[in-house]
Design an enzyme around this catalytic site. Structure first.
Site, short mmCIF file in Angstrom:
data_model
loop_
_atom_site.label_atom_id
_atom_site.label_comp_id
_atom_site.label_asym_id
_atom_site.label_seq_id
_atom_site.Cartn_x
_atom_site.Cartn_y
_atom_site.Cartn_z
N ASN A 33 47.36 38.32 -55.46
CA ASN A 33 47.56 38.52 -56.90
C ASN A 33 46.35 38.02 -57.69
O ASN A 33 45.87 38.68 -58.62
CB ASN A 33 48.81 37.76 -57.38
CG ASN A 33 50.06 38.14 -56.62
OD1 ASN A 33 50.14 39.21 -56.01
ND2 ASN A 33 51.06 37.27 -56.65
N ALA A 259 52.70 34.26 -62.59
CA ALA A 259 52.17 33.58 -63.78
C ALA A 259 50.93 32.76 -63.44
O ALA A 259 49.86 32.91 -64.04
CB ALA A 259 53.24 32.70 -64.41
N GLY A 260 51.05 31.85 -62.47
CA GLY A 260 49.92 31.00 -62.09
C GLY A 260 48.82 31.78 -61.41
O GLY A 260 47.62 31.49 -61.62
N ASP A 261 49.18 32.76 -60.59
CA ASP A 261 48.18 33.55 -59.88
C ASP A 261 47.30 34.34 -60.85
O ASP A 261 46.08 34.41 -60.70
CB ASP A 261 48.86 34.53 -58.92
CG ASP A 261 49.86 33.87 -58.00
OD1 ASP A 261 49.68 32.67 -57.69
OD2 ASP A 261 50.82 34.53 -57.58
#
Length: 318
Positions: A33, A259-261
């Site tokens: 991602n 979200a974090g990726d």
């Protein structure tokens, strides 16, 4: 001059629920991602290479083609004769929070180091400008393969590659917390850039605040630190300067899977484009906010193009 970025880890078959008993199939995984959003959003020429192992079956061939469609180099996607890609299913609740069911015990990505040592050599990695990996990358490897990987990363660092690490701690992938903690600390000691979430450090190191994480990683020798804390925003440090940024407001959270990726991919894209960390986090936060408004880890190119037409990393430079 084109920069060469190696991103190592796992890509799986993703099934996410559209309606009851109807699922859409895609490919995703934390580092993949990040690779996609890095490639899509960087404003300077990049050769992004995805370093993993897949099988020799049809679904593996389909996975490789999906990577190629994102204009990501597949030379380091090695082939295992005995394993296939892992699979996971996403279910999301009314608030966009997701739950997962995994089938990854025999994932080909677990064999990536073995395949690399058998099919290639250090020269295939040497010379990359950046090497990115995560705690999930470490967790799926055997102890012996993890040791081999750290040796390769140490050599890359000595040869001038920038090392980037996101701990992305997933307890279910580790035999115990002590093993995870030891491996993640070893990774941090090699990292030039760290991109943790506060939750990782709450679970492993009893941290309560993002500034505690920044202090901890500074003591470990990391020079560029970005700590994500969801809707509470970001706390960072670059060299000697600390800074913070607000999370981007989201109208409706649909799926927080990547979200974090996506934040990591956007942040690195901005930094590779020459943008300072204080502005790079603003772009990354907006990108992550856009991604969680859509279903699945990888937003379709059609929807992404609408975002890109309005928001580019360079637009966040004051």
């Amino acid at each position: 001059m084109t920069k060469r970025i190696v991103i190592m880890g796992e890509c799986m078959v993703e099934l996410f629920q559209l309606v009851d008993n109807v699922y859409h199939q895609n490919f995703a995984g934390d580092v993949f991602n990040t690779a996609v959003y890095l490639k899509r959003t960087c404003e300077v020429p990049l050769d992004v290479q995805f370093f993993t192992a897949v099988g020799i079956d049809r679904i593996s061939d389909k996975l490789v083609r999906a990577v190629e469609r994102e204009k990501i180099d597949t030379k380091l996607m090695l082939r295992s004769k005995t394993a296939r890609p892992g699979l996971y299913m996403i279910n999301t609740d009314a608030f966009g929070e997701r739950s997962f069911v995994y089938w990854r015990d025999s994932s080909a990505a677990k064999q990536v180091v073995q395949c690399f040592m058998a099919q290639s050599n250090y020269e295939a990695l040497k010379g990359c400008d950046m090497f990115y990996f995560s705690g999930i990358t470490l967790a799926i490897l055997s102890d012996a393969d993890r040791t081999t990987l750290f040796t390769l990363i140490e050599q890359l660092k000595q040869d001038g590659s920038q090392i980037v690490f996101d701990p992305n701690y997933r307890p279910a992938l580790w035999p115990n917390a002590d093993t995870a903690k030891a491996a993640i600390l070893q990774a941090y000691r090699l990292a030039d850039v760290a991109l943790p979430g506060l939750d990782d450090h709450k679970a492993l190191f009893d941290a309560e605040r993002t500034d505690q994480v920044v202090e901890h990683l500074t003591e470990l020798g990391v020079t560029e630190i970005i700590v994500k804390d969801g809707k509470n925003g970001i706390n960072g440090r670059f060299k000697q300067e600390c800074f913070s940024a607000m999370a981007h407001p989201v109208k409706k959270v649909v799926d927080t899977t990547a979200a974090g990726d996506s934040f990591n991919g956007g942040y690195l894209a901005a930094r590779l484009g020459g943008i300072a960390p204080q502005q790079a986090v603003k772009f990354a936060a907006r990108l992550a906010g856009f991604v969680v408004e859509h279903t699945g880890a990888i937003v379709s190119k059609e929807h992404f193009n609408g975002f890109w037409a309005k928001h580019r990393p360079s637009s966040f430079v004051k």
